[in-house]
Structures are given as C-alpha cells and as structure tokens.
Write a protein that holds these residues in place. Sequence first.
Motif, PDB file in Angstrom:
ATOM      1  N   LEU A 269       0.716  -1.353   0.032  1.00  0.00           N
ATOM      2  CA  LEU A 269      -0.101  -0.103  -0.022  1.00  0.00           C
ATOM      3  C   LEU A 269       1.022   1.220  -0.082  1.00  0.00           C
ATOM      4  O   LEU A 269       1.806   1.409   0.781  1.00  0.00           O
ATOM      5  CB  LEU A 269      -0.799  -0.126   1.066  1.00  0.00           C
ATOM      6  N   ASP A 270       0.483   2.276  -1.026  1.00  0.00           N
ATOM      7  CA  ASP A 270       1.309   3.390  -0.874  1.00  0.00           C
ATOM      8  C   ASP A 270       0.851   4.296   0.038  1.00  0.00           C
ATOM      9  O   ASP A 270      -0.164   4.265   0.678  1.00  0.00           O
ATOM     10  CB  ASP A 270       1.597   4.084  -2.149  1.00  0.00           C
ATOM     11  N   ALA A 271       1.249   5.464   0.129  1.00  0.00           N
ATOM     12  CA  ALA A 271       0.885   6.615   0.986  1.00  0.00           C
ATOM     13  C   ALA A 271      -0.830   6.747   1.091  1.00  0.00           C
ATOM     14  O   ALA A 271      -1.403   7.422   1.907  1.00  0.00           O
ATOM     15  CB  ALA A 271       1.485   7.820   0.952  1.00  0.00           C
ATOM     16  N   GLU A 272      -1.235   6.811   0.046  1.00  0.00           N
ATOM     17  CA  GLU A 272      -2.597   7.039  -0.526  1.00  0.00           C
ATOM     18  C   GLU A 272      -3.611   5.581  -0.227  1.00  0.00           C
ATOM     19  O   GLU A 272      -4.733   5.774  -0.480  1.00  0.00           O
ATOM     20  CB  GLU A 272      -2.998   7.628  -1.930  1.00  0.00           C
ATOM     21  N   GLY A 273      -3.044   4.507   0.003  1.00  0.00           N
ATOM     22  CA  GLY A 273      -3.746   3.421   0.345  1.00  0.00           C
ATOM     23  C   GLY A 273      -4.019   2.593  -0.979  1.00  0.00           C
ATOM     24  O   GLY A 273      -4.875   1.776  -1.143  1.00  0.00           O
ATOM     25  N   GLN A 274      -3.316   3.042  -1.991  1.00  0.00           N
ATOM     26  CA  GLN A 274      -3.385   2.338  -3.423  1.00  0.00           C
ATOM     27  C   GLN A 274      -2.458   1.068  -3.513  1.00  0.00           C
ATOM     28  O   GLN A 274      -1.213   1.070  -2.666  1.00  0.00           O
ATOM     29  CB  GLN A 274      -2.882   3.431  -4.526  1.00  0.00           C
ATOM     30  N   LEU A 275      -3.148   0.052  -3.948  1.00  0.00           N
ATOM     31  CA  LEU A 275      -2.147  -1.125  -4.245  1.00  0.00           C
ATOM     32  C   LEU A 275      -1.123  -0.823  -4.978  1.00  0.00           C
ATOM     33  O   LEU A 275      -1.474  -0.290  -6.472  1.00  0.00           O
ATOM     34  CB  LEU A 275      -2.987  -2.490  -4.582  1.00  0.00           C
ATOM     35  N   VAL A 276       0.215  -1.258  -4.862  1.00  0.00           N
ATOM     36  CA  VAL A 276       1.262  -0.897  -5.626  1.00  0.00           C
ATOM     37  C   VAL A 276       2.107  -2.345  -5.932  1.00  0.00           C
ATOM     38  O   VAL A 276       2.217  -2.840  -4.814  1.00  0.00           O
ATOM     39  CB  VAL A 276       2.166   0.551  -5.699  1.00  0.00           C
ATOM     40  N   ASN A 277       2.752  -2.231  -6.983  1.00  0.00           N
ATOM     41  CA  ASN A 277       4.211  -3.326  -6.905  1.00  0.00           C
ATOM     42  C   ASN A 277       5.300  -3.133  -6.056  1.00  0.00           C
ATOM     43  O   ASN A 277       5.333  -1.824  -5.421  1.00  0.00           O
ATOM     44  CB  ASN A 277       4.180  -3.979  -8.288  1.00  0.00           C
ATOM     45  N   VAL A 278       6.263  -3.723  -6.118  1.00  0.00           N
ATOM     46  CA  VAL A 278       7.468  -3.527  -5.446  1.00  0.00           C
ATOM     47  C   VAL A 278       8.252  -2.395  -5.893  1.00  0.00           C
ATOM     48  O   VAL A 278       9.103  -1.603  -5.373  1.00  0.00           O
ATOM     49  CB  VAL A 278       8.461  -4.711  -5.322  1.00  0.00           C
ATOM     50  N   GLN A 279       7.781  -2.021  -7.040  1.00  0.00           N
ATOM     51  CA  GLN A 279       8.612  -0.806  -7.829  1.00  0.00           C
ATOM     52  C   GLN A 279       7.742   0.332  -7.533  1.00  0.00           C
ATOM     53  O   GLN A 279       8.369   1.531  -7.980  1.00  0.00           O
ATOM     54  CB  GLN A 279       8.894  -0.847  -9.281  1.00  0.00           C
ATOM     55  N   GLY A 280       6.810   0.326  -6.802  1.00  0.00           N
ATOM     56  CA  GLY A 280       5.741   1.492  -6.551  1.00  0.00           C
ATOM     57  C   GLY A 280       4.881   1.756  -7.848  1.00  0.00           C
ATOM     58  O   GLY A 280       4.367   2.899  -7.644  1.00  0.00           O
ATOM     59  N   LEU A 281       4.628   0.723  -8.755  1.00  0.00           N
ATOM     60  CA  LEU A 281       3.599   1.152  -9.756  1.00  0.00           C
ATOM     61  C   LEU A 281       2.344   0.598  -9.357  1.00  0.00           C
ATOM     62  O   LEU A 281       2.164  -0.368  -8.893  1.00  0.00           O
ATOM     63  CB  LEU A 281       4.353   0.448 -11.173  1.00  0.00           C
ATOM     64  N   ARG A 282       1.368   1.534  -9.800  1.00  0.00           N
ATOM     65  CA  ARG A 282       0.011   1.279  -9.316  1.00  0.00           C
ATOM     66  C   ARG A 282      -0.632   0.523 -10.275  1.00  0.00           C
ATOM     67  O   ARG A 282      -0.203   0.605 -11.635  1.00  0.00           O
ATOM     68  CB  ARG A 282      -0.752   2.543  -9.466  1.00  0.00           C
ATOM     69  N   LEU A 283      -1.552  -0.391  -9.958  1.00  0.00           N
ATOM     70  CA  LEU A 283      -2.578  -1.065 -10.995  1.00  0.00           C
ATOM     71  C   LEU A 283      -3.152   0.018 -11.984  1.00  0.00           C
ATOM     72  O   LEU A 283      -3.469   1.214 -11.541  1.00  0.00           O
ATOM     73  CB  LEU A 283      -3.529  -1.827 -10.394  1.00  0.00           C
ATOM     74  N   SER A 284      -3.298  -0.361 -13.235  1.00  0.00           N
ATOM     75  CA  SER A 284      -4.151   0.720 -14.331  1.00  0.00           C
ATOM     76  C   SER A 284      -5.371   0.925 -13.735  1.00  0.00           C
ATOM     77  O   SER A 284      -5.933   1.571 -14.089  1.00  0.00           O
ATOM     78  CB  SER A 284      -4.020  -0.118 -15.608  1.00  0.00           C
TER      79      SER A 284
ATOM     80  N   VAL B 131      -6.937   0.186  -7.064  1.00  0.00           N
ATOM     81  CA  VAL B 131      -7.852  -0.446  -5.976  1.00  0.00           C
ATOM     82  C   VAL B 131      -7.233   0.471  -4.799  1.00  0.00           C
ATOM     83  O   VAL B 131      -6.157   0.220  -4.366  1.00  0.00           O
ATOM     84  CB  VAL B 131      -7.927  -1.887  -5.870  1.00  0.00           C
ATOM     85  N   GLN B 132      -8.127   0.904  -4.043  1.00  0.00           N
ATOM     86  CA  GLN B 132      -7.717   1.933  -2.700  1.00  0.00           C
ATOM     87  C   GLN B 132      -8.463   1.227  -1.698  1.00  0.00           C
ATOM     88  O   GLN B 132      -9.517   0.694  -1.539  1.00  0.00           O
ATOM     89  CB  GLN B 132      -8.080   3.092  -2.892  1.00  0.00           C
ATOM     90  N   ILE B 133      -7.290   0.993  -0.504  1.00  0.00           N
ATOM     91  CA  ILE B 133      -7.866   0.402   0.890  1.00  0.00           C
ATOM     92  C   ILE B 133      -7.777   1.509   1.970  1.00  0.00           C
ATOM     93  O   ILE B 133      -6.535   1.790   1.823  1.00  0.00           O
ATOM     94  CB  ILE B 133      -7.029  -1.116   1.143  1.00  0.00           C
ATOM     95  N   PRO B 134      -8.893   1.786   2.563  1.00  0.00           N
ATOM     96  CA  PRO B 134      -8.818   2.725   3.610  1.00  0.00           C
ATOM     97  C   PRO B 134      -7.920   2.247   4.847  1.00  0.00           C
ATOM     98  O   PRO B 134      -7.572   1.169   4.895  1.00  0.00           O
ATOM     99  CB  PRO B 134     -10.183   2.604   3.800  1.00  0.00           C
ATOM    100  N   ALA B 135      -7.488   3.294   5.218  1.00  0.00           N
ATOM    101  CA  ALA B 135      -6.453   3.187   6.325  1.00  0.00           C
ATOM    102  C   ALA B 135      -7.063   2.354   7.591  1.00  0.00           C
ATOM    103  O   ALA B 135      -6.266   1.475   8.494  1.00  0.00           O
ATOM    104  CB  ALA B 135      -5.922   4.523   7.091  1.00  0.00           C
TER     105      ALA B 135
END
Length: 254
Positions: free
Chosen positions: A114-129, A132-136
């Motif tokens: 999860l990045d700072a905004e709660g978005q799913l990212v991979n190990v390089q920090g790339l978001r899915l196209s 998908v956001q997960i609340p804190a």
Amino acid sequence: MIDALYISASGLRSGQKQIDVISNNVANMNTPGFKRGRVNFVEVASAGVAAATGSQIESTGNGTRIHSTTTMFGEGELRATQNPLDLAILGAGFFEFEAEDGTLVYSRDGQFRLDAEGQLVNVQGLRLSRPVQIPADATQVRIAPNGEVTAQLAGQAERTLLGVIELTAFAASDALVAIGDNRFTATEAAGAPAYGRPGDTGFGKVQQGYVEMANVEMVEEMTALVLAQRAYQLNARVLQASDQILETINNLRR
C-alpha cells in the motif's frame, strides 16, 4: 580457411549470448514472477558457385546467428508468504500497471503493498492501471479468487467491497518484450490486450497470500549450460585450428 574463421566467430558470439541468457535465468530462479529466456538460433547461408549446368546455385552454411530471445511464460511454483496483499495468478493473465512515463506494462509478479494513499502498488511502486484503494481503517482484507477485494471497515456490520483486481491477457503472450524488473510491454505481434476478472473464460484465478516463483528448473538450465559451454569450446578449437593452418600456409610461401 578464412570462412572457417568467420564461421567459428559466429558460433562463439552465439554461444556467449546463450550462456548469458542461461546465467540470467539461474540468477533469477528465486525472483517472484520471473520468466526464463530461451535463445533461438538460425543458420547463416551464403550463395555458392553455380553448378556446371549453370542452372542452379547452391547455398552453403556460413555459421550461425541469434534470431531472437524468447520469454517462456510457463507457470512457476507457488510459494506461501502469509502476506494478505500478495497474489499469485493460477492460469493465464498478467497484472497491468501504469509505468512512470504513463505507459502500460505487464507482470506476473503479484507482490503488492500500500502506498501513502492506500493504493495497491507493486514492489517498484507502480499502481494498477485500474486502481484499488484500501482505507487506512480497513481490517481483515480479503482478495477472492475472482479478484474481489473486501474488508471490514469501522462502523460497518458487513464486509465492504473495495474494488476488483482485473487481469490482462494476450493472444500471443510470447511476443511481449521484457524491459526488466519482471515487466513486459505489449507489441503488435502480441495482439490487442483483453481484460477480464480472474476466473472468467481465458483468465486464471488469483490466490491470496501466495506469489508465483520463477519458472526456472535448475537441472534443465545446468544441462543447457554444459551444452552451451561445449559448443563454445568447439568453436574456439575451430578458430585456433584455422589460425594454425593459416600460419602454416603463410610460412610455406616464404
């Protein structure tokens, strides 16, 4: 003899490339989502002298060269990680990410964070196209085999659907081009990308808490490495023998 020098040199170049690819496969055998490479060779032909009849020109072998390096997209072994955000694809499909320059890239590596905004990212920090956001305040995050992401939110009696992780498939996935970090880009030869939920026709399912390991088999790679080394040594001997013969011929002319 001059031809023998060029032929052996082409074999040495091709053999070195094959050894490099095999070495890269072995080095990444513990890298999640890695797909092994394979070198494809073609024979270099040159036109020969016309036959006595004058009606046919024969071609002769003139060494070998690398035609392409193919990525083998066979499935790798699944390994449990106990991380609820890790996903493995059981079957066909890729995760689609948005790269730093805005282009779309594809990967089988399902190590999510999860990045700072709660978005799913991979190990390089790339978001899915398709983000998908997960609340804190979300707890008990679950990702179903069909890609549905649910969690228990504060003040909610029932689980809440947060989004769906979709997969991307190609008619000819072997035409994708590797760009490093287990990422691939699409080409015209791969066909238009098709999108769907995990489990739909033509798409595999996802397994939460697992990652797909590299599809590298050590025994196969070591066998291929021995063969590549022997081929390299034989070409080196041909080069050395040709040089010795040329030196002898040169000495005869003195």
